[in-house]
Design a protein around this motif. Sequence first.
Motif, PDB file in Angstrom:
ATOM      1  N   GLY A  88     -19.894  22.475  20.156  1.00 53.87           N
ATOM      2  CA  GLY A  88     -19.085  21.472  19.351  1.00 53.87           C
ATOM      3  C   GLY A  88     -18.085  20.644  20.170  1.00 53.87           C
ATOM      4  N   TRP A  89     -17.420  19.974  19.108  1.00 56.46           N
ATOM      5  CA  TRP A  89     -16.295  19.109  19.831  1.00 56.46           C
ATOM      6  C   TRP A  89     -15.191  19.933  20.705  1.00 56.46           C
ATOM      7  N   GLY A  90     -15.070  19.530  21.903  1.00 56.75           N
ATOM      8  CA  GLY A  90     -13.950  19.860  22.581  1.00 56.75           C
ATOM      9  C   GLY A  90     -14.086  21.249  23.346  1.00 56.75           C
ATOM     10  N   CYS A  91     -15.292  21.903  23.017  1.00 52.80           N
ATOM     11  CA  CYS A  91     -15.875  22.973  24.314  1.00 52.80           C
ATOM     12  C   CYS A  91     -17.159  22.994  24.709  1.00 52.80           C
ATOM     13  N   ASP A  92     -16.961  23.356  26.171  1.00 50.04           N
ATOM     14  CA  ASP A  92     -18.186  23.274  26.741  1.00 50.04           C
ATOM     15  C   ASP A  92     -18.836  24.803  26.661  1.00 50.04           C
ATOM     16  N   ALA A  93     -19.949  24.709  27.155  1.00 47.57           N
ATOM     17  CA  ALA A  93     -20.974  25.859  26.900  1.00 47.57           C
ATOM     18  C   ALA A  93     -20.514  27.164  27.118  1.00 47.57           C
ATOM     19  N   LEU A 116     -12.286  28.894  28.511  1.00 52.38           N
ATOM     20  CA  LEU A 116     -12.521  27.477  29.313  1.00 52.38           C
ATOM     21  C   LEU A 116     -11.406  27.049  30.411  1.00 52.38           C
ATOM     22  N   ASP A 117     -10.784  28.146  30.869  1.00 56.42           N
ATOM     23  CA  ASP A 117      -9.655  27.835  31.932  1.00 56.42           C
ATOM     24  C   ASP A 117      -8.458  26.855  31.478  1.00 56.42           C
ATOM     25  N   ASP A 118      -8.239  27.138  30.345  1.00 56.83           N
ATOM     26  CA  ASP A 118      -7.210  26.422  29.383  1.00 56.83           C
ATOM     27  C   ASP A 118      -7.467  24.978  29.210  1.00 56.83           C
ATOM     28  N   HIS A 119      -8.895  24.413  29.281  1.00 55.11           N
ATOM     29  CA  HIS A 119      -9.230  23.123  29.124  1.00 55.11           C
ATOM     30  C   HIS A 119     -10.502  23.290  28.743  1.00 55.11           C
ATOM     31  N   GLY A 120     -10.987  22.179  27.991  1.00 56.94           N
ATOM     32  CA  GLY A 120     -12.366  22.140  27.439  1.00 56.94           C
ATOM     33  C   GLY A 120     -13.603  21.616  28.506  1.00 56.94           C
ATOM     34  N   GLY A 121     -13.137  21.144  29.709  1.00 60.19           N
ATOM     35  CA  GLY A 121     -13.990  20.723  30.471  1.00 60.19           C
ATOM     36  C   GLY A 121     -14.530  19.399  29.913  1.00 60.19           C
ATOM     37  N   VAL A 122     -13.973  18.356  29.206  1.00 63.57           N
ATOM     38  CA  VAL A 122     -14.420  17.460  28.674  1.00 63.57           C
ATOM     39  C   VAL A 122     -14.027  15.940  29.152  1.00 63.57           C
ATOM     40  N   ASP A 123     -14.971  15.033  29.181  1.00 57.49           N
ATOM     41  CA  ASP A 123     -14.558  13.562  29.370  1.00 57.49           C
ATOM     42  C   ASP A 123     -13.938  13.115  28.051  1.00 57.49           C
ATOM     43  N   ARG A 124     -12.735  12.228  28.338  1.00 54.70           N
ATOM     44  CA  ARG A 124     -12.014  11.823  27.154  1.00 54.70           C
ATOM     45  C   ARG A 124     -12.595  10.872  26.446  1.00 54.70           C
ATOM     46  N   ASN A 125     -13.654  10.016  27.044  1.00 53.87           N
ATOM     47  CA  ASN A 125     -14.371   8.978  26.247  1.00 53.87           C
ATOM     48  C   ASN A 125     -15.464   9.927  25.560  1.00 53.87           C
ATOM     49  N   THR A 126     -15.710  11.063  25.906  1.00 54.28           N
ATOM     50  CA  THR A 126     -16.958  11.721  25.302  1.00 54.28           C
ATOM     51  C   THR A 126     -16.346  12.162  23.949  1.00 54.28           C
ATOM     52  N   LEU A 127     -14.977  12.879  24.196  1.00 53.88           N
ATOM     53  CA  LEU A 127     -14.315  13.342  23.224  1.00 53.88           C
ATOM     54  C   LEU A 127     -14.035  12.237  21.876  1.00 53.88           C
ATOM     55  N   ALA A 128     -13.638  11.044  22.431  1.00 50.53           N
ATOM     56  CA  ALA A 128     -13.277   9.940  21.568  1.00 50.53           C
ATOM     57  C   ALA A 128     -14.688   9.787  20.799  1.00 50.53           C
ATOM     58  N   ALA A 129     -15.500   9.654  21.584  1.00 47.49           N
ATOM     59  CA  ALA A 129     -16.961   9.375  20.905  1.00 47.49           C
ATOM     60  C   ALA A 129     -17.341  10.622  19.751  1.00 47.49           C
ATOM     61  N   GLY A 130     -17.172  11.657  19.948  1.00 52.41           N
ATOM     62  CA  GLY A 130     -17.403  12.989  19.331  1.00 52.41           C
ATOM     63  C   GLY A 130     -16.852  12.595  17.915  1.00 52.41           C
ATOM     64  N   LEU A 131     -15.532  12.396  18.218  1.00 51.72           N
ATOM     65  CA  LEU A 131     -14.497  12.235  16.721  1.00 51.72           C
ATOM     66  C   LEU A 131     -15.289  11.076  16.122  1.00 51.72           C
ATOM     67  N   ASP A 132     -15.559   9.801  16.453  1.00 52.09           N
ATOM     68  CA  ASP A 132     -16.194   8.861  15.884  1.00 52.09           C
ATOM     69  C   ASP A 132     -17.701   9.527  15.079  1.00 52.09           C
ATOM     70  N   GLN A 133     -18.361  10.275  15.935  1.00 51.15           N
ATOM     71  CA  GLN A 133     -19.398  10.979  15.311  1.00 51.15           C
ATOM     72  C   GLN A 133     -19.244  12.016  14.157  1.00 51.15           C
ATOM     73  N   LEU A 134     -18.242  12.737  14.356  1.00 50.55           N
ATOM     74  CA  LEU A 134     -17.794  13.536  13.325  1.00 50.55           C
ATOM     75  C   LEU A 134     -17.549  12.597  11.811  1.00 50.55           C
ATOM     76  N   ALA A 135     -16.872  11.499  12.191  1.00 51.97           N
ATOM     77  CA  ALA A 135     -16.582  10.677  11.004  1.00 51.97           C
ATOM     78  C   ALA A 135     -17.902   9.917  10.450  1.00 51.97           C
ATOM     79  N   GLU A 136     -18.598   9.798  11.315  1.00 48.77           N
ATOM     80  CA  GLU A 136     -19.770   8.664  10.814  1.00 48.77           C
ATOM     81  C   GLU A 136     -21.152   9.062  10.494  1.00 48.77           C
ATOM     82  N   LEU A 137     -21.474  10.146  11.507  1.00 47.84           N
ATOM     83  CA  LEU A 137     -22.875  10.827  11.165  1.00 47.84           C
ATOM     84  C   LEU A 137     -23.126  11.428   9.911  1.00 47.84           C
ATOM     85  N   ASP A 138     -24.141  10.868   9.166  1.00 41.55           N
ATOM     86  CA  ASP A 138     -24.562  11.841   7.781  1.00 41.55           C
ATOM     87  C   ASP A 138     -25.989  11.927   8.102  1.00 41.55           C
TER      88      ASP A 138
END
Length: 237
Positions: free
Chosen positions: A9-14, A150-172
């Motif tokens: 999910g958001w902010g965490c890699d595999a 996660l080695d103290d970070h989520g290993g995630v691209d910032r733009n991908t994180l921002a898009a993920g927040l949009d998806q949480l807000a908008e996807l139904d």
Amino acid sequence: MTPLVLLSGWGCDARLWQPLAGHWSEALAVSAPDWPGYGARSPLANPGSLAQMAKEMADELTADAIWVGWSLGGLLAAALLDHLPAPRALVLIGMGGDFCHEEGISTAELRAFQRAFARAPDTTHRYFLRWQLRGEPDPRAAHRQLRELLDDHGGVDRNTLAAGLDQLAELDNGDRLVGAPCPIWRVAGERDPLLAPARRESADHRLSHAGHCPMLSQPASLAACLAGIASAVEPSP
């Protein structure tokens, strides 16, 4: 063997799924691919594009597999039913047809979180990793475990994180799930603070002594639950 594909999910890699490694049934062939923009995987040119995401994930999200999506991973997996051949089954962990709910995480709360992320993405990301663990039996221990994974970070691209927040807000996915081309199973931690009580109570499986992150607090129970679902799903023709 039944292929089982685990989607974070958001902010965490595999790497989030590693605690389950010693608990899997031998009847399962388990994989945990990263989403684009997570781990070592390159981000999409448009991180919010489901069509691009489907193309990038097609080799992992196959029709003979059971897709298991946790949190945002479940929201995305359900949305990809419109873009990829249907899987053997879809399992949603800690997610309903959509994310926001007035008795769970409200739209206003998520919007405030988006604004905080725009101001201070790294700080907000770290805060979320800790905040989502409130429902676990020992939140501090779960947070230490998550940081180690996660080695103290989520290993995630910032733009991908921002898009993920949009998806949480908008996807139904409400209509998609009602008319889904495959069986849908819902799994929830009985103390998940991100899910509305009604959504926790209506889940097909509720995991005792677990919150939003049962892979950390109850890995054996979660692995057994998923194995049970796999055994109950009819094989593809």
